[in-house]
Design an enzyme around this catalytic site. Sequence first.
Site, PDB file in Angstrom:
ATOM      1  N   PRO A  13     -11.352 -16.800   3.720  1.00  0.00           N
ATOM      2  CG  PRO A  13     -12.863 -15.186   4.248  1.00  0.00           C
ATOM      3  CD  PRO A  13     -12.427 -16.515   4.673  1.00  0.00           C
ATOM      4  CD  GLU A  14      -5.284 -17.719   2.069  1.00  0.00           C
ATOM      5  OE1 GLU A  14      -4.105 -17.349   2.045  1.00  0.00           O
ATOM      6  OE2 GLU A  14      -5.675 -18.726   1.463  1.00  0.00           O
TER       7      GLU A  14
END
Length: 289
Positions: A2-3
């Site tokens: 996840p960014e």
Amino acid sequence: MPELPEVETVCRGLTEVFPTPIAIAKVEVCEARLREPIVPQEVQSLQGSQVTRFFRRAKYMLWEVGEQLVVSHLGMTGSWRVINSSLRGGAASMAGTAVIEQQKPHDHVLVYLRGDPRILVYNDPRRFGLFRVIPKANWQEHPYFQQLGPEPLEKAKFTADQLLTLSRGRSVAVKNFLMDQKVVVGIGNIYASEILFRSGVRPHRLARRVSRDEFSRIVRESRRVLKAAIEKGGTTFRDFRQTGGGEGHFYQKLKVYERAGQPCRRCQTLIRQTTIGGRSSYWCPTCQK
DNA sequence: CTTACATCCTGATTGC
DNA sequence: TGCAATCAGGATGTAA
């Protein structure tokens, strides 16, 4: 995994699911061996305390719990979901059964709530994530956060001038530069490729060869892409899930990521894939200079 | 100081 | 079908 948009989505999801403060009844650790081992005393100290806020700094999710902060990083494959221990009608005697039925492989942390049948579950197959508790006082000075660059969505802090200054003399590819959390936070492998495509800059160009105007575009496109991705609930490729289990829908908007060999959506040239700094990078040889 | 690379893990996919 | 090799959205430690 996840960014920034995905972590933001998780924070918003939890805030939506738990609009009022929630009291932690018990934290059960099934597997403590994450990137850093989970510390029993830290987890125990959460018992009976109220969670008053979920928020985000860089790719870290933070829970405000009294004078402490829970620090949760999702690594590549971490996710939080909410399960309900009273699915079978709320009878206390059935609770245990229901929970077991909803348990999945790689559920490492279970957060039970007081006066609420729901359970917050941390799942992380690769165990690159983080679940620690730190003091809230001066948390920004903590080693996890001290070196972090500006938030890209905070306009005053993330500017082309800033990038220009930091990039002088740097002989790293601009893509790696953008993914460097000391330069700017929250941008990872997917969004770096997307931002550079939209900015018209090739990912392997050296950071010191990027002009001020190009950095202006990179700043503007970073904000646009990250905001749009948040609105779509993030990007789901493999593992990422929203709190409710739903997928992120930004993958429909991706211009280059994982599109090697397919025509550029802007000019029809075939999208190319190259490895930069050990990570896959995608770019259009016509649209990006 | 910067940069390149291995490393922590499991699981899905690819290729033989 | 089976099995080995490869790759995956992150961050850190090491060595050069």
